[in-house]
Design an enzyme around this catalytic site. Structure first.
Site, PDB file in Angstrom:
ATOM      1  N   PRO A   2       0.471   5.338   0.464  1.00 50.51           N
ATOM      2  CA  PRO A   2       0.428   4.315  -0.589  1.00 50.51           C
ATOM      3  C   PRO A   2       1.403   4.637  -1.716  1.00 50.51           C
ATOM      4  O   PRO A   2       1.592   5.799  -2.078  1.00 50.51           O
ATOM      5  CB  PRO A   2      -1.026   4.375  -1.073  1.00 50.51           C
ATOM      6  CG  PRO A   2      -1.515   5.728  -0.662  1.00 50.51           C
ATOM      7  CD  PRO A   2      -0.802   6.053   0.605  1.00 50.51           C
ATOM      8  N   GLU A   3       2.025   3.598  -2.242  1.00 51.09           N
ATOM      9  CA  GLU A   3       2.946   3.756  -3.361  1.00 51.09           C
ATOM     10  C   GLU A   3       2.269   3.282  -4.644  1.00 51.09           C
ATOM     11  O   GLU A   3       1.076   2.956  -4.644  1.00 51.09           O
ATOM     12  CB  GLU A   3       4.240   2.993  -3.070  1.00 51.09           C
ATOM     13  CG  GLU A   3       4.931   3.470  -1.791  1.00 51.09           C
ATOM     14  CD  GLU A   3       6.264   2.777  -1.526  1.00 51.09           C
ATOM     15  OE1 GLU A   3       6.916   2.310  -2.479  1.00 51.09           O
ATOM     16  OE2 GLU A   3       6.651   2.696  -0.340  1.00 51.09           O
TER      17      GLU A   3
END
Length: 287
Positions: A2-3
């Protein structure tokens, strides 16, 4: 992994559900994450009241009374889920790469509250928890990292001075957390496409207008992704069970071979792998 936008969606979900609640009990089923969970982790967190849940870069920060903090990093496959004690079979998804059915062997930590429990699930075990005991140490923890894209510190003066005499390509810099915090492979490709900059252009060769475009599009695209609930890769959903929709807005990421979506551009999107990372760009408008 995840960013920033996806971690922000998780933060919003957690903050909404556990703010002002006290942890009644902590259950650790596997201490062997990226960093081993210490033996006093459960006793330290027991009866702690949560003031807020914040975020820096890809880190979740749980704030307790008396300036104690718990950092959570989701690693490659870490997910956070809320189980309503009144509905014991129903998980509420708050995190990344997830289906509603959790394999119990990967539920490594549970945080028990009066009316709900928060479960940390991580098949690959690259995530971790970290306790920090005061605000000064919290600040030091992120001292080596660059500013977030939304920060006022991420400005033209900072970017131009950072890029002086740098031979590394601009895509690598966007992924370098020492330069700017929170951008990963998906959004780096989208930011550079929006800026009409070739990912492999040397940072020292960028002019001021190109630097301004990177700053502007970093803020714009990440905010758009947050507004769209993140990018749903492998079933990411928010706390209400809704999928993120920003993947529908991708211009280049995972679009290799497709026609360029920029108006009046007749180029094709190309995929190039460097250092085991896929980079997507238009061969025409990102020369």
């Amino acid at each position: 992994m995840p960013e920033l936008p996806e971690v922000e969606i998780v933060r919003q979900s957690l903050h909404k559900k556990i703010k002002k609640k006290s942890i009644k009990k902590v259950i650790i089923r596997n201490r062997n994450l990226r960093f081993k969970i210490p033996s006093d982790f459960e006793s330290f967190l027991k009866n702690k009241k949560i003031i807020e849940v914040s975020r820096f870069s890809k880190y979740l920060i749980i704030h307790f009374q008396n300036e104690d903090y718990c950092l959570i990093h989701l690693g490659m496959s870490g997910t956070i889920h809320i189980l309503d004690n009144k509905k014991p079979l129903k998980f509420t998804n708050t995190s990344f790469y997830h289906s509603p059915f959790l394999p119990k062997k990967h539920n490594h930590a549970e945080f028990i509250f009066d009316s709900l429990k928060v479960i940390y699930n991580d098949p690959r075990r690259f995530g971790f928890f970290e306790i920090i005991n005061n605000y000064q140490d919290l600040q030091k923890r992120f001292k080596s990292m660059g500013p977030e894209p939304f920060s006022d510190k991420f400005n033209l003066n900072y970017v131009v001075n950072y890029f002086k005499k740098k031979n590394k390509d601009i895509k690598s810099f966007l992924l370098d957390q020492r330069f700017v915090s929170g951008i990963g492979n998906i959004y780096a490709s989208e930011i550079l496409f929006a800026s009409k900059i070739n990912p492999f252009k040397k940072a020292k060769r960028l002019n001021k207008n190109e630097c301004l475009n990177i700053i502007f599009n970093s803020k714009k695209i990440l905010q758009q992704a947050i507004n769209k609930g993140g990018s749903s890769i492998r079933d990411f959903k928010d706390i209400s069970g809704n999928k993120g929709t920003f993947q529908k807005e991708f211009k280049v990421y995972q679009q290799d071979g497709a026609d360029c979506k920029r108006k009046n551009c007749k180029g094709k999107i190309k995929k190039k792998i460097t250092s085991n990372r896929s980079t997507f760009f238009c061969v025409s408008c990102q020369k």
